[in-house]
Design an enzyme around this catalytic site. Structure first.
Site, PDB file in Angstrom:
ATOM      1  N   ARG A   6      65.021  16.551  34.570  1.00 33.89           N
ATOM      2  CA  ARG A   6      64.969  17.143  33.213  1.00 33.89           C
ATOM      3  C   ARG A   6      63.566  17.513  32.758  1.00 33.89           C
ATOM      4  NH1 ARG A   6      68.819  13.225  32.480  1.00 33.89           N
ATOM      5  NH2 ARG A   6      70.922  14.092  32.493  1.00 33.89           N
ATOM      6  N   LYS A  10      56.163  31.040  31.052  1.00 31.62           N
ATOM      7  CA  LYS A  10      57.424  31.617  31.558  1.00 31.62           C
ATOM      8  C   LYS A  10      57.571  31.233  33.023  1.00 31.62           C
ATOM      9  CE  LYS A  10      58.150  35.841  28.879  1.00 31.62           C
ATOM     10  NZ  LYS A  10      58.284  37.307  29.018  1.00 31.62           N
ATOM     11  N   GLU A  63      47.681  44.992  34.997  1.00 31.18           N
ATOM     12  CA  GLU A  63      48.128  44.081  33.931  1.00 31.18           C
ATOM     13  C   GLU A  63      46.977  43.784  32.949  1.00 31.18           C
ATOM     14  OE1 GLU A  63      51.239  43.247  33.412  1.00 31.18           O
ATOM     15  OE2 GLU A  63      52.307  42.905  35.299  1.00 31.18           O
ATOM     16  N   LYS A  74      45.988  37.156  26.149  1.00 30.74           N
ATOM     17  CA  LYS A  74      47.365  36.701  26.339  1.00 30.74           C
ATOM     18  C   LYS A  74      47.610  35.383  25.602  1.00 30.74           C
ATOM     19  CE  LYS A  74      51.216  35.889  29.318  1.00 30.74           C
ATOM     20  NZ  LYS A  74      51.865  35.965  30.617  1.00 30.74           N
ATOM     21  N   GLU A  99      58.857  34.654  22.821  1.00 30.84           N
ATOM     22  CA  GLU A  99      59.147  36.101  22.782  1.00 30.84           C
ATOM     23  C   GLU A  99      60.252  36.477  21.805  1.00 30.84           C
ATOM     24  OE1 GLU A  99      58.702  38.138  26.615  1.00 30.84           O
ATOM     25  OE2 GLU A  99      60.265  39.506  25.982  1.00 30.84           O
ATOM     26  N   ARG A 111      55.293  38.948  21.421  1.00 31.92           N
ATOM     27  CA  ARG A 111      55.044  38.790  22.854  1.00 31.92           C
ATOM     28  C   ARG A 111      55.710  39.898  23.670  1.00 31.92           C
ATOM     29  NH1 ARG A 111      55.289  33.186  26.521  1.00 31.92           N
ATOM     30  NH2 ARG A 111      54.694  34.223  28.458  1.00 31.92           N
ATOM     31  N   ASN A 114      55.343  43.485  27.495  1.00 28.74           N
ATOM     32  CA  ASN A 114      56.211  44.149  28.475  1.00 28.74           C
ATOM     33  C   ASN A 114      55.955  45.650  28.525  1.00 28.74           C
ATOM     34  OD1 ASN A 114      57.436  41.672  28.952  1.00 28.74           O
ATOM     35  ND2 ASN A 114      58.978  42.012  27.361  1.00 28.74           N
ATOM     36  N   HIS A 118      56.780  48.030  31.362  1.00 24.42           N
ATOM     37  CA  HIS A 118      57.655  47.288  32.266  1.00 24.42           C
ATOM     38  C   HIS A 118      59.076  47.833  32.342  1.00 24.42           C
ATOM     39  CE1 HIS A 118      54.335  44.541  32.492  1.00 24.42           C
ATOM     40  NE2 HIS A 118      54.975  43.747  33.314  1.00 24.42           N
ATOM     41  N   HIS A 138      60.071  48.444  35.955  1.00 26.67           N
ATOM     42  CA  HIS A 138      61.163  47.749  36.644  1.00 26.67           C
ATOM     43  C   HIS A 138      62.137  48.724  37.305  1.00 26.67           C
ATOM     44  CE1 HIS A 138      60.433  43.833  34.223  1.00 26.67           C
ATOM     45  NE2 HIS A 138      59.793  43.811  35.371  1.00 26.67           N
ATOM     46  N   HIS A 164      54.307  45.205  41.920  1.00 29.43           N
ATOM     47  CA  HIS A 164      54.694  45.124  40.513  1.00 29.43           C
ATOM     48  C   HIS A 164      53.645  45.790  39.603  1.00 29.43           C
ATOM     49  CE1 HIS A 164      56.194  43.575  36.747  1.00 29.43           C
ATOM     50  NE2 HIS A 164      55.023  43.008  36.520  1.00 29.43           N
TER      51      HIS A 164
HETATM   52  N1  LIG Z   1      55.485  34.059  34.374  1.00 28.98           N
HETATM   53  C1  LIG Z   1      54.927  35.154  33.930  1.00 28.98           C
HETATM   54  O1  LIG Z   1      54.555  35.258  32.752  1.00 28.98           O
HETATM   55  C2  LIG Z   1      54.711  36.291  34.873  1.00 28.98           C
HETATM   56  C3  LIG Z   1      53.914  37.372  34.489  1.00 28.98           C
HETATM   57  C4  LIG Z   1      53.684  38.385  35.422  1.00 28.98           C
HETATM   58  C5  LIG Z   1      54.264  38.332  36.681  1.00 28.98           C
HETATM   59  N2  LIG Z   1      55.050  37.261  37.008  1.00 28.98           N
HETATM   60  C6  LIG Z   1      55.647  37.164  38.341  1.00 28.98           C
HETATM   61  O2  LIG Z   1      54.603  37.073  39.278  1.00 28.98           O
HETATM   62  C7  LIG Z   1      55.026  37.627  40.527  1.00 28.98           C
HETATM   63  C8  LIG Z   1      53.949  38.542  41.040  1.00 28.98           C
HETATM   64  O3  LIG Z   1      52.764  37.772  41.221  1.00 28.98           O
HETATM   65  P1  LIG Z   1      51.648  38.211  42.260  1.00 28.98           P
HETATM   66  O4  LIG Z   1      51.283  39.612  42.016  1.00 28.98           O
HETATM   67  O5  LIG Z   1      50.610  37.165  42.216  1.00 28.98           O
HETATM   68  O6  LIG Z   1      52.444  38.234  43.644  1.00 28.98           O
HETATM   69  P2  LIG Z   1      52.570  37.154  44.836  1.00 28.98           P
HETATM   70  O7  LIG Z   1      52.671  35.794  44.314  1.00 28.98           O
HETATM   71  O8  LIG Z   1      53.675  37.652  45.694  1.00 28.98           O
HETATM   72  O9  LIG Z   1      51.187  37.336  45.601  1.00 28.98           O
HETATM   73  C9  LIG Z   1      50.891  38.575  46.212  1.00 28.98           C
HETATM   74  C10 LIG Z   1      50.482  38.395  47.678  1.00 28.98           C
HETATM   75  O10 LIG Z   1      49.150  37.889  47.740  1.00 28.98           O
HETATM   76  C11 LIG Z   1      49.089  36.747  48.589  1.00 28.98           C
HETATM   77  N3  LIG Z   1      47.978  35.938  48.115  1.00 28.98           N
HETATM   78  C12 LIG Z   1      47.950  35.071  47.088  1.00 28.98           C
HETATM   79  N4  LIG Z   1      46.700  34.622  46.869  1.00 28.98           N
HETATM   80  C13 LIG Z   1      45.928  35.201  47.810  1.00 28.98           C
HETATM   81  C14 LIG Z   1      44.539  35.137  48.109  1.00 28.98           C
HETATM   82  N5  LIG Z   1      43.694  34.410  47.356  1.00 28.98           N
HETATM   83  N6  LIG Z   1      44.070  35.848  49.170  1.00 28.98           N
HETATM   84  C15 LIG Z   1      44.913  36.632  49.902  1.00 28.98           C
HETATM   85  N7  LIG Z   1      46.224  36.746  49.655  1.00 28.98           N
HETATM   86  C16 LIG Z   1      46.733  36.036  48.618  1.00 28.98           C
HETATM   87  C17 LIG Z   1      50.458  36.159  48.446  1.00 28.98           C
HETATM   88  O11 LIG Z   1      50.745  35.283  49.503  1.00 28.98           O
HETATM   89  C18 LIG Z   1      51.330  37.405  48.436  1.00 28.98           C
HETATM   90  O12 LIG Z   1      51.532  37.873  49.742  1.00 28.98           O
HETATM   91  C19 LIG Z   1      56.340  38.322  40.262  1.00 28.98           C
HETATM   92  O13 LIG Z   1      57.367  37.519  40.789  1.00 28.98           O
HETATM   93  C20 LIG Z   1      56.430  38.381  38.745  1.00 28.98           C
HETATM   94  O14 LIG Z   1      57.755  38.315  38.292  1.00 28.98           O
HETATM   95  C21 LIG Z   1      55.276  36.260  36.138  1.00 28.98           C
HETATM   96 ZN   LIG Z   2      54.095  42.374  34.697  1.00 28.21          ZN
END
Ligand SMILES: NC(=O)c1ccc[n+]([C@@H]2O[C@H](COP(=O)([O-])OP(=O)(O)OC[C@H]3O[C@@H](n4cnc5c(N)ncnc54)[C@H](O)[C@@H]3O)[C@@H](O)[C@H]2O)c1
Ligand SMILES: [Zn+2]
Length: 264
Positions: free
Chosen positions: A112, A134, A176, A214, A224, A228, A232, A235, A239, A252
């Site tokens: 939990r 999130k 972003e 942020k 949100e 907030r 998006n 987005h 998307h 992304h």
């Molecule tokens: N929670 C939130 O508020 C929020 C906001 C934006 C995005 N997201 C989520 O985040 C995800 C995207 O995140 P991302 O862009 O970090 O993608 P990711 O986590 O897939 O990382 C991108 C790539 O970079 C590699 N990588 C990570 N650190 C590295 C480093 N230091 N050196 C070399 N390679 C490295 C990873 O292994 C991966 O292959 C999506 O799933 C999205 O939905 C969440």
């Molecule tokens: Zn985003």
């Protein structure tokens, strides 16, 4: 007859975000570091030289958005049960947004809810995904459809990790950052227009300003209900672009950059 449950409690979910080289951190509890193969190969040794705990485990998942699913979340939970983690135990999300979202979600539901810390390693996760609480995963119906709001106890942003980040991933993070500036912070946008993000000091300042922007929005509208949602921006189109190209053609952040132009 009616029984009333009074639940108007004030919860303090505040936490600090440190933007600097990773400090030495000791935990008086059991800790599990959740990461993926790519990040582990590059940076796990450095991480482990900085953290110590009563008992430390590493959970290494496969790399990729396609593994941001129930199976991976179950793998995290199973490992916690096998090592008899309790409600005082702690998770550390060590990777990009995919690892951060799944680790946070696992932390939100394990017994939990237990605490977790974010140590983001991509630019996108340092400026966006690791801040704001999130968490979640994808399923066959779509992206991020299952999840929870679960704030981390702390976020440690070490820009040193970005030295190994592929150029495209870096650019996706910049998209972003631009989004944060155009939606909420004119001064920041003007600063960005002349900022050389290859300069380590300027990059660190940029990350700080994006995170501040942020954090300010999240503090006003954690779940949100209004404000907030402006984060998006780009987005809705983004998307669709990701979906129509089966998540293979654009990262992304790239899709969001195109989406912002379309929304404009
Ligand atoms: N929670 C939130 O508020 C929020 C906001 C934006 C995005 N997201 C989520 O985040 C995800 C995207 O995140 P991302 O862009 O970090 O993608 P990711 O986590 O897939 O990382 C991108 C790539 O970079 C590699 N990588 C990570 N650190 C590295 C480093 N230091 N050196 C070399 N390679 C490295 C990873 O292994 C991966 O292959 C999506 O799933 C999205 O939905 C969440
Ligand atoms: Zn985003």
């Amino acid at each position: 007859m009616q029984v009333h449950i009074e639940l108007k409690k004030v919860v303090d979910n505040s936490y600090d975000i440190t933007i600097d080289r990773l400090p030495k951190i000791h935990f008086d509890t059991k800790v599990a570091v959740v990461t993926n193969k790519t990040v582990a190969a590059l940076h796990l040794e450095y991480l482990l030289s900085n953290i110590s705990a009563k008992e430390l485990h590493v959970i290494t998942l496969k790399d990729g958005e396609e593994y941001k699913n129930q199976e991976s979340v179950n793998a995290i939970l199973d490992s916690l049960f096998e090592h008899r983690f309790n409600r005082k135990s702690m998770l550390i999300a060590f990777g990009g947004g995919v690892i951060g979202d799944m680790t946070g979600f696992a932390a939100s539901i394990y017994q939990r809810g237990i605490d977790f810390i974010q140590i983001p390693t991509t630019l996108l996760s340092q400026v966006d995904a690791s801040v704001g609480g999130k968490t979640g995963m994808n399923n066959k119906y779509g992206k991020n459809l299952v999840g929870a709001f679960h704030q981390p106890r702390a976020v440690y942003i070490d820009p040193y990790f970005l030295t190994t980040l592929p150029k495209r991933e870096f650019g996706a993070g910049v998209a972003e950052i631009v989004k944060m500036a155009v939606t909420f912070n004119k001064d920041f946008f003007e600063f960005l227009e002349n900022a050389d993000l290859h300069n380590a000091q300027i990059l660190q300042e940029t990350i700080k300003r994006a995170v501040e922007t942020k954090a300010n929005v999240v503090a006003q509208d954690e779940k949100e209900h209004g404000l907030r949602a402006a984060l998006n921006y780009g987005h809705t189109f983004g998307h669709v672009i990701e979906n129509e190209t089966k998540y293979k053609q654009f990262l992304h952040g790239e899709a969001v950059a195109i989406g912002m132009v379309m929304a404009n």
